[in-house]
Design a protein around this motif. Structure first.
Motif, PDB file in Angstrom:
ATOM      1  N   ASP A   1       0.851  -1.164   0.000  1.00  0.00           N
ATOM      2  CA  ASP A   1       0.000   0.000   0.000  1.00  0.00           C
ATOM      3  C   ASP A   1       0.899   1.230   0.000  1.00  0.00           C
ATOM      4  O   ASP A   1       2.042   1.163   0.443  1.00  0.00           O
ATOM      5  CB  ASP A   1      -0.846  -0.022   1.284  1.00  0.00           C
ATOM      6  CG  ASP A   1      -2.129   0.734   1.075  1.00  0.00           C
ATOM      7  OD1 ASP A   1      -2.904   0.323   0.212  1.00  0.00           O
ATOM      8  OD2 ASP A   1      -2.325   1.743   1.768  1.00  0.00           O
ATOM      9  N   SER A   2       0.382   2.375  -0.516  1.00  0.00           N
ATOM     10  CA  SER A   2       1.295   3.526  -0.557  1.00  0.00           C
ATOM     11  C   SER A   2       1.752   3.930   0.839  1.00  0.00           C
ATOM     12  O   SER A   2       2.798   4.541   0.977  1.00  0.00           O
ATOM     13  CB  SER A   2       0.700   4.702  -1.321  1.00  0.00           C
ATOM     14  OG  SER A   2      -0.663   4.773  -1.096  1.00  0.00           O
TER      15      SER A   2
ATOM     16  N   GLN B   1       8.673   2.213  -1.121  1.00  0.00           N
ATOM     17  CA  GLN B   1       9.722   2.982  -1.813  1.00  0.00           C
ATOM     18  C   GLN B   1      10.963   3.051  -0.930  1.00  0.00           C
ATOM     19  O   GLN B   1      12.087   2.904  -1.381  1.00  0.00           O
ATOM     20  CB  GLN B   1       9.236   4.410  -2.121  1.00  0.00           C
ATOM     21  CG  GLN B   1       7.985   4.478  -2.986  1.00  0.00           C
ATOM     22  CD  GLN B   1       8.205   3.885  -4.365  1.00  0.00           C
ATOM     23  OE1 GLN B   1       9.309   3.950  -4.912  1.00  0.00           O
ATOM     24  NE2 GLN B   1       7.176   3.266  -4.923  1.00  0.00           N
TER      25      GLN B   1
ATOM     26  N   PHE C   1       4.830   4.536  -8.806  1.00  0.00           N
ATOM     27  CA  PHE C   1       3.990   5.200  -7.810  1.00  0.00           C
ATOM     28  C   PHE C   1       2.534   5.153  -8.216  1.00  0.00           C
ATOM     29  O   PHE C   1       2.229   5.249  -9.396  1.00  0.00           O
ATOM     30  CB  PHE C   1       4.365   6.684  -7.695  1.00  0.00           C
ATOM     31  CG  PHE C   1       5.769   6.927  -7.296  1.00  0.00           C
ATOM     32  CD1 PHE C   1       6.195   6.652  -6.013  1.00  0.00           C
ATOM     33  CD2 PHE C   1       6.687   7.433  -8.205  1.00  0.00           C
ATOM     34  CE1 PHE C   1       7.506   6.889  -5.630  1.00  0.00           C
ATOM     35  CE2 PHE C   1       7.999   7.672  -7.832  1.00  0.00           C
ATOM     36  CZ  PHE C   1       8.406   7.396  -6.550  1.00  0.00           C
ATOM     37  N   PRO C   2       1.645   5.087  -7.229  1.00  0.00           N
ATOM     38  CA  PRO C   2       0.236   5.259  -7.578  1.00  0.00           C
ATOM     39  C   PRO C   2      -0.010   6.728  -7.903  1.00  0.00           C
ATOM     40  O   PRO C   2       0.705   7.603  -7.414  1.00  0.00           O
ATOM     41  CB  PRO C   2      -0.496   4.860  -6.302  1.00  0.00           C
ATOM     42  CG  PRO C   2       0.482   5.074  -5.196  1.00  0.00           C
ATOM     43  CD  PRO C   2       1.858   4.925  -5.784  1.00  0.00           C
TER      44      PRO C   2
ATOM     45  N   GLY D   1      -4.144   2.138  -4.688  1.00  0.00           N
ATOM     46  CA  GLY D   1      -3.153   2.627  -3.726  1.00  0.00           C
ATOM     47  C   GLY D   1      -1.853   1.843  -3.729  1.00  0.00           C
ATOM     48  O   GLY D   1      -0.985   2.087  -2.894  1.00  0.00           O
TER      49      GLY D   1
ATOM     50  N   SER E   1       1.795   0.747  -4.390  1.00  0.00           N
ATOM     51  CA  SER E   1       3.044   1.403  -4.750  1.00  0.00           C
ATOM     52  C   SER E   1       4.112   0.323  -4.885  1.00  0.00           C
ATOM     53  O   SER E   1       4.147  -0.622  -4.098  1.00  0.00           O
ATOM     54  CB  SER E   1       3.376   2.382  -3.615  1.00  0.00           C
ATOM     55  OG  SER E   1       4.711   2.767  -3.628  1.00  0.00           O
TER      56      SER E   1
END
Ligand SMILES: Cc1ncc(C[n+]2csc(CCOP(=O)(O)OP(=O)(O)O)c2C)c(N)n1
Ligand code: SF4
Ligand SMILES: [Mg+2]
Lengths: 633, 332
Positions: free
Chosen positions: A40-41, A46, A69-70, A82, A84
């Motif tokens: 999920d973001s 990242q 990225f979303p 969402g 990522s």
């Protein structure tokens, strides 16, 4: 390609040599591995990916990364929108791309699994946080049954790890609330993978110490999660063994990891300092260009001025004002902003002021897919202004190349007194690779000569070689003069509607830009320098996938070569002749065929386009297939 | 020491191309006249304009000059002033240039309080494009693009500037040479963005738009000259004043028990008063002079202070050290 059942990555001969980490038992050796972190973001994928990249760089691997990225910053948690992702390819060989498909997929929840599973080849390693596959999350991701139990994942090597529970247990007693504990899950996963691939975690520890300097309780929690994950790998028998990816043989020197946006920012600073002038950036935030603004905003002491303008027009306009005043002036943007800036760029063309416009391309048209890469702004860079207004256009091909291109853009802008467009894209901007740091003293000199002598001064009296007009900045006594967008007389710059004079000025400016070709280095051919069956012609961020694909096809004994151009306007003067040495010219582009149009128009060569407009880079496999087909057809 | 400059030093060899009788001539003459009084060397003065008749101005000033594109002059001037705080930067714009296509840049330059002198020549018409209504044209105005009368409600440049948090807002008139000169000097002395609306007659496309305020026979009854600390009095015989009636202003005749003490005293630091005056419509008189003047840090000085501060703390920029920032490793 079949992988050994227990393995992730391409197996090579196993060796008894220990990994980079002394505490490790000898691992199974792999020569390259592609890992994709997906979550999920809010799951910090990242960050986990970037830190794993840093660890791998320190372990001496060659690396390429590709974040995904979303588009929505705060898409509802647990939904597909969402998700990522961050993919990295680390290798003991030279790598050119982040890899077509992952060998290892980390999925922190069902949505991440669903969004990425198609890319995982059979037998690929899948690591999931088991507890995240609860009813609510399964429903949000659109699963009607739990893939962990319904045998739909049988063709993969699935590792179900209780990431949430193990992180919670590890952080028991820290006094952190559930939410804060939950946010440390990425460090647990990072620790676990660091063990699995024998990565040293010291660099991540140092990074955490910097990041949480002001919140010691969070620092401690993150460190604990990282170590817990590492120890989990070491002490449980979840993974049969760890893997070793030995250091690549890469050129000796001092390295750091760099993204394209950082490299762009640094290239500009280095260029301005070489020129001995302050740097000025006028910019309006837009994905994926904003990080250049963020980065430069931190370099005020150089001096660097960053002006966050009210819109893109003011961004470029303020830069033009700063250029008039003698600064190394920049504006940075992405596609939509390019269109807004067009009229002002035309003013800079006409008034012949140095200025660099950076377009970090993203998928269009209109708002398009702001977080995805594309190369569809080439023609807008070439022709997207009214009137005859040629501009030098250069394009970076790798994240680190952004440094050289940014530097070169400033050099050309100041030498020829012209705006220059630098094209990068979302893949370069956020992708990272190890960068052999240049020796600053050996960078090309950027000699800026500000006019000071009133004797015989005229605003449009040109340098006989470059055809550049003098840069005469306010504050210089005796050089007071007026410039503007109206057609103006040769030499004096006074307003003039003389037809012949207008043609002279338009043609002179065009000659000035065309003359830059004199200093473009001869075209490099990877492959058959004398010519052959097929040449793949590319530009920009496709470099890595094109080079890898051409290499692979050459290994099959085919006559295929690769030319990758940095200078798109003017094109290298030998390019036409070089292309004609080949029976066929294939131009793969992440657009509908823009360079191929130029090649056809300029050289009357029947270039074959290969085009993709999905907001995704080329896969090497797509390219090799297309190249082979072109060779046959 | 260089000898003092004169008006002539600010005149260029370029033929002035406005229509005969255009109000722009008077403004140019006045600006050239007051320039020497500032004692600033010509090379440190820059005039930046957009597009329009008014925006031809820089060609006629023997300083540095930049005739740019439509509406963008405040943004271009911002980049110059921020990176070259040593320069004396003037912006010349029109009602179309500054309030229509360039409205965004104008309000942002004002709120940022960039140390610019912004002169907006308001002729309430698009001059250069031959007479379409502008964002300051009155409703009902018949022009080439509004044959049945404009239905476009106008901007009031003064309230726009006040609303944009300008720190210096004034209005003056092309033909009022003395008032124009004094107002421009005040604007120049102000640190920060100074906004001056200059009512300018376009005798070709909107002749007489400001007749009430410029015709010697009647102007005294229509102009309210603002002076800080003085009561608001006007009229040929200076026998009328502005008085508050509850929350509203009204015109009163002096005498019959009404004295100056009953009148509103102008206070340039009073934003509410400035707004009230700016919104005067006939039969109230039209205020001219400085509506509002307050001091607030300028963007350009704050930005340069940050740069100086960064340099003091981190030392001058070192590119080699910058490249090595973060995790680096050596490959042997
Ligand atoms: C981008 C662009 N759009 C339109 C025009 C045409 N244009 C030039 S000046 C102008 C209006 C000028 O009006 P104003 O600012 O009031 O200046 P004036 O001529 O009245 O002094 C217009 C519409 C232009 N030059 N550029
Ligand atoms: S058109 Fe109007 S504003 Fe333009 S020069 Fe002529 S009189 Fe002046
Ligand atoms: Mg006008």
């Amino acid at each position: 390609m079949a992988l050994p059942p227990e393995a992730a990555g391409h197996a090579v001969e196993s060796s008894g040599l220990g990994g980079g980490n002394a505490a490790h038992k000898p691992g199974v050796r792999r020569d390259s591995v592609v890992i994709r972190f997906a979550g999920d973001s809010g799951d910090g994928m990242q960050l986990a990916g970037m830190q794993f990249t840093a660890e791998s760089a320190l372990a001496g691997n060659d690396i390429a990364t590709l974040p995904d990225f979303p588009a929505e910053i705060r898409a509802p948690a647990g939904t597909l929108a969402g998700v990522s992702g961050f993919q990295l390819n680390f290798s003991s060989r030279e790598v050119f791309t982040a890899g077509d498909e992952p060998n290892v997929l980390v999925a922190m929840n069902p949505a991440a699994l669903k969004a990425n599973l198609d890319d995982l080849p059979p037998n690929g390693v899948l690591i999931v946080d088991r507890e995240a596959f609860n009813d609510a999350n399964l429903k949000r991701a659109g699963y009607t049954s739990n893939p962990l139990n319904d045998h739909s994942l049988d063709k993969y090597q699935v590792f179900q790890v209780d990431v949430t529970k193990l992180t919670t247990l590890a952080l028991h007693g820290t006094g952190l609330n559930n939410r804060a504990v939950f946010r440390c899950r990425n460090l647990f996963v990072l620790g676990m993978l660091s063990w699995l691939y024998q990565r040293p975690i010291e660099s991540t520890q140092r990074w955490l110490e910097g990041r949480f300097k002001k919140t010691p309780e969070l620092l401690e929690a993150n460190l604990m999660a990282l170590k817990a994950g590492y120890n989990y790998g070491d002490t449980t028998e979840m993974f049969a063994s760890s893997y070793e990816v030995p250091a690549a043989t890469i050129k000796a020197g001092l390295y750091r990891n760099i993204t394209g946006n950082s490299a762009t920012a640094l290239g500009f600073v280095a260029a301005a300092m070489s020129a001995g002038r302050p740097l000025f950036l006028g910019s309006y935030p837009i994905t994926p260009a904003s990080d250049i603004l963020h980065e430069l905003a931190g370099f005020k002491n150089f001096p660097v001025y960053t002006f966050q303008a009210e819109d893109e027009i003011a961004g470029v306009a303020s830069a033009i004002g700063a250029a008039f005043g003698g600064a190394i002036a920049l504006t940075t943007t992405s596609g939509p902003g390019m269109n807004l800036k067009a009229e002002a760029v035309g003013l800079a063309v006409k008034t012949e002021l140095p200025l660099v416009i950076t377009d970090v391309q993203r998928a269009g048209p209109s708002t398009g897919m702001p977080t995805k890469p594309e190369q569809a702004d080439l023609l807008v860079a070439m022709y997207g202004r009214h009137g005859e207004s040629p501009i030098p256009v250069i394009a970076a091909s790798t994240p680190a190349d952004c440094f050289d291109c940014a530097y070169e853009a400033v050099r050309l802008a100041t030498k020829y007194m012209t705006p220059v467009i630098l094209l990068t894209d979302n893949q370069l901007a956020n992708g990272a690779e190890p960068w052999l740091l240049p020796d600053v003293s050996k960078l090309p000199d950027i000699k800026v000569h500000l006019a000071t002598d009133p004797n015989g001064f005229m605003p449009y009296r040109r340098d006989t070689e470059t055809l550049a007009r003098p840069w005469a900045v306010p504050g210089t006594p005796g050089l007071e003069h007026r410039i503007g967008g109206l057609s103006s007389e040769d030499l004096t710059g006074n307003v003039s509607y003389s037809p012949a004079n207008n043609e002279l000025m338009v043609r002179t400016r065009a000659r000035k830009i065309a003359g830059i070709a004199r200093e473009i280095p001869p075209t490099e051919i990877f492959g058959d320098a004398q010519g052959g069956d097929l040449v793949v012609l590319g530009w920009g961020s496709t470099f890595g996938s094109l080079r890898e694909a051409v290499k692979q096809v050459r290994e099959k004994g085919k006559s295929v070569s690769h030319i990758h151009v940095r200078y798109l306007n003017p094109l290298p003067s030998d390019l036409g002749d070089q292309l004609r040495k080949f029976k066929k010219v294939l131009v793969p582009e992440l657009n509908m065929g823009q360079l191929s149009k130029l090649v056809r128009a300029d050289y009357l060569i029947d270039a074959i386009g290969f085009n993709k407009i999905q907001g995704r880079p080329f896969k090497v496999s797509e390219l090799t297939t297309r190249i082979l087909r072109a060779l046959e057809g | 020491m260089a000898t003092a400059l004169t008006r002539k030093d600010f005149v260029t060899d370029q033929e002035v191309r406005w229509c005969p009788g255009c109000g722009d001539y008077a403004i140019l003459a006045q600006v050239q006249k007051i320039m020497p009084e500032f004692g600033i060397p010509r090379e440190n003065i820059v005039f930046i304009s957009g597009i329009g008749c008014s925006s031809r101005f820089p060609y006629y000033m023997n300083t540095y000059g930049f005739h740019t594109i439509h509406g963008r002059a405040p943004a271009i001037a911002t980049g110059l002033k921020v990176s070259r705080p040593d320069l004396d930067v003037w912006v010349v714009t029109g009602d179309g240039d500054g309030l229509s296509i360039g409205g965004n840049h104008l309000i942002h330059a004002l709120r940022r309080n960039i140390d610019l002198n912004i002169l907006l020549f308001n002729n309430r018409i698009y001059g250069l494009t031959k007479g379409q209504y502008s964002p300051t044209s009155e409703v009902g105005k018949v022009t080439k693009s509004s044959p049945m009368g404009s239905v476009d409600y106008p901007f009031n440049p003064i309230t726009v500037a006040l609303g944009a948090s300008a720190t210096f807002v004034a209005r003056t008139i092309d033909v009022e040479q003395k008032h124009l000169g004094e107002t421009l000097k005040r604007a120049h002395a102000h640190r920060g963005a100074s906004f001056v609306e200059i009512l300018q007659n376009c005798n070709i496309f909107n002749d007489g738009a400001f007749n009430d305020l410029s015709d010697k026979a009647i102007k005294a009854d229509h102009q309210l000259v603002l002076e800080h600390g003085k009561p608001l009095i006007f009229g040929k015989n200076r026998d009328q004043g502005i008085r508050m009636n509850g929350q509203r202003a009204e015109v009163v005749a002096l005498g019959n028990g009404v004295t100056e003490k009953d009148l509103v005293v102008h206070d340039e630091s009073n934003l509410a008063l400035a707004f009230m005056l700016a919104n005067f419509e006939p039969p109230m008189p039209a205020p001219v002079g400085v509506f509002y003047a307050v001091s607030r840090p300028t963007y350009d000085s704050a930005m340069n202070a940050q740069l100086a501060d960064a340099k003091a703390k981190m030392g001058p920029g070192d590119v080699a050290a910058l490249l090595k920032r973060g995790d680096v490793w050596t490959v042997h």
